[in-house]
Motif scaffolding. Structure first.
Motif, PDB file in Angstrom:
ATOM      1  N   TYR A  77       0.852  -1.195   0.000  1.00  0.00           N
ATOM      2  CA  TYR A  77       0.000   0.000   0.000  1.00  0.00           C
ATOM      3  C   TYR A  77       0.881   1.237   0.000  1.00  0.00           C
ATOM      4  CZ  TYR A  77      -4.157  -2.701   1.355  1.00  0.00           C
ATOM      5  OH  TYR A  77      -5.210  -3.589   1.384  1.00  0.00           O
ATOM      6  N   CYS A  89      -3.980  10.561  -6.871  1.00  0.00           N
ATOM      7  CA  CYS A  89      -4.317   9.242  -6.303  1.00  0.00           C
ATOM      8  C   CYS A  89      -4.830   8.315  -7.392  1.00  0.00           C
ATOM      9  CB  CYS A  89      -5.377   9.384  -5.214  1.00  0.00           C
ATOM     10  SG  CYS A  89      -4.859  10.371  -3.797  1.00  0.00           S
ATOM     11  N   LYS A  93      -3.401   4.692  -8.575  1.00  0.00           N
ATOM     12  CA  LYS A  93      -4.295   3.541  -8.468  1.00  0.00           C
ATOM     13  C   LYS A  93      -4.475   2.847  -9.822  1.00  0.00           C
ATOM     14  CE  LYS A  93      -8.807   2.267  -6.533  1.00  0.00           C
ATOM     15  NZ  LYS A  93      -8.330   1.116  -5.740  1.00  0.00           N
ATOM     16  N   LYS A  98      -2.303   0.114  -4.464  1.00  0.00           N
ATOM     17  CA  LYS A  98      -3.371   0.294  -3.477  1.00  0.00           C
ATOM     18  C   LYS A  98      -3.082   1.555  -2.659  1.00  0.00           C
ATOM     19  CE  LYS A  98      -4.775  -4.512  -3.082  1.00  0.00           C
ATOM     20  NZ  LYS A  98      -4.897  -5.684  -2.178  1.00  0.00           N
ATOM     21  N   ASP A 119     -13.426   7.470  -5.456  1.00  0.00           N
ATOM     22  CA  ASP A 119     -13.129   6.474  -6.491  1.00  0.00           C
ATOM     23  C   ASP A 119     -11.634   6.261  -6.706  1.00  0.00           C
ATOM     24  OD1 ASP A 119     -12.572   8.920  -7.605  1.00  0.00           O
ATOM     25  OD2 ASP A 119     -13.379   8.433  -9.578  1.00  0.00           O
ATOM     26  N   SER A 120     -10.801   6.891  -5.874  1.00  0.00           N
ATOM     27  CA  SER A 120      -9.361   6.822  -6.120  1.00  0.00           C
ATOM     28  C   SER A 120      -8.563   6.224  -4.966  1.00  0.00           C
ATOM     29  CB  SER A 120      -8.818   8.223  -6.438  1.00  0.00           C
ATOM     30  OG  SER A 120      -9.120   9.129  -5.408  1.00  0.00           O
ATOM     31  N   CYS A 121      -9.244   5.754  -3.914  1.00  0.00           N
ATOM     32  CA  CYS A 121      -8.542   5.222  -2.743  1.00  0.00           C
ATOM     33  C   CYS A 121      -9.172   3.915  -2.264  1.00  0.00           C
ATOM     34  CB  CYS A 121      -8.576   6.229  -1.590  1.00  0.00           C
ATOM     35  SG  CYS A 121      -7.808   7.816  -2.010  1.00  0.00           S
ATOM     36  N   ASP A 122      -8.327   3.057  -1.691  1.00  0.00           N
ATOM     37  CA  ASP A 122      -8.814   1.805  -1.119  1.00  0.00           C
ATOM     38  C   ASP A 122      -9.263   2.006   0.324  1.00  0.00           C
ATOM     39  OD1 ASP A 122      -8.035  -0.460  -3.200  1.00  0.00           O
ATOM     40  OD2 ASP A 122      -6.417   1.013  -3.166  1.00  0.00           O
ATOM     41  N   TYR A 123      -8.523   2.865   1.036  1.00  0.00           N
ATOM     42  CA  TYR A 123      -8.889   3.220   2.411  1.00  0.00           C
ATOM     43  C   TYR A 123      -8.629   4.705   2.609  1.00  0.00           C
ATOM     44  CZ  TYR A 123      -8.725  -1.757   3.748  1.00  0.00           C
ATOM     45  OH  TYR A 123      -8.950  -3.106   3.842  1.00  0.00           O
ATOM     46  N   THR A 152     -16.054   4.567   1.188  1.00  0.00           N
ATOM     47  CA  THR A 152     -14.675   4.094   1.336  1.00  0.00           C
ATOM     48  C   THR A 152     -14.405   3.772   2.803  1.00  0.00           C
ATOM     49  OG1 THR A 152     -13.966   5.473  -0.527  1.00  0.00           O
ATOM     50  CG2 THR A 152     -12.242   4.669   0.958  1.00  0.00           C
TER      51      THR A 152
END
Length: 206
Positions: A77, A89, A93, A98, A119-123, A152
């Protein structure tokens, strides 16, 4: 995971210390690649996590530098702790990276920009607002996060310590995914107290 929550320990430097903390069963271990941090990792430790996910923390860094460290440390990550834009970001991604994006929180209005990053981050990582980029050792009012209506999942950070367990257990939010601990569990910057973290995890597990 403990009680369905991810446990991330951030700002580690020493190989043997990394091995000890990983053996406690944590999910993520963070390395800070920000030169102004007292936990800045200047050289590769002799041991890197084999089971816990590796997280690289960067502040307003260029993408090429992130790629270099990402490859060198085999990062799982990338955590962005500066003023990186949603497009920045999104670009990372799109290359299969991640992303964890940190936001400094002091008031409800601080959550307004978060939705631009959905829409651009996992967390997301919600941390205490301070003059520097994280590492304040202070806790913000988690009640503010009731206003967060995004999709998210997020990690809680900022001043979490041994005495935070009850409050953590009482904190409920549909996107609350985990906990990020750092300075309150240190013997010195970058070196974590294994016994303190072990006690914290045992209390949280009960």
């Amino acid at each position: 995971m403990i009680n369905g929550k991810l446990i991330k320990v951030c700002g580690m430097l020493n190989g043997e210390n990394i091995r000890e903390i990983e053996n406690l069963g944590v999910d993520m271990i963070g390395f800070i690649f920000y030169p102004k941090s007292p936990r800045y990792i200047m050289e590769m430790p002799h041991y890197l996590p084999q089971k816990a996910k590796r997280v690289g923390v960067f502040v307003n860094e260029d993408k090429e530098t992130i790629k270099i460290f990402g490859d060198r440390f085999s990062l799982d990550y990338i955590q962005l702790h500066g003023k990186e834009s949603p497009e920045y970001c999104r670009t990372l991604k799109s290359k299969g990276v991640k992303i964890i994006k940190a936001f400094s929180i002091a008031h409800e209005k601080d959550l307004e920009e978060v939705y631009l990053y959905e829409d651009s981050c996992d967390y997301f990582l919600f941390d205490t607002k301070c003059k520097q980029y994280g590492g304040s050792g202070s806790q913000f009012d988690w009640g503010i996060l009731k206003a967060y209506q995004g999709t998210t999942p997020f990690l809680l950070s900022g001043g979490i310590n041994l005495y935070s367990v009850r409050e953590l257990k009482e904190f409920i939010h549909p996107q609350f995914a985990g906990i990020d601990i750092n300075s309150r569990f240190e013997i010195k910057p970058g070196y974590k107290d294994m016994n303190r973290i072990k006690a914290f995890l045992e209390q949280f597990k009960k």
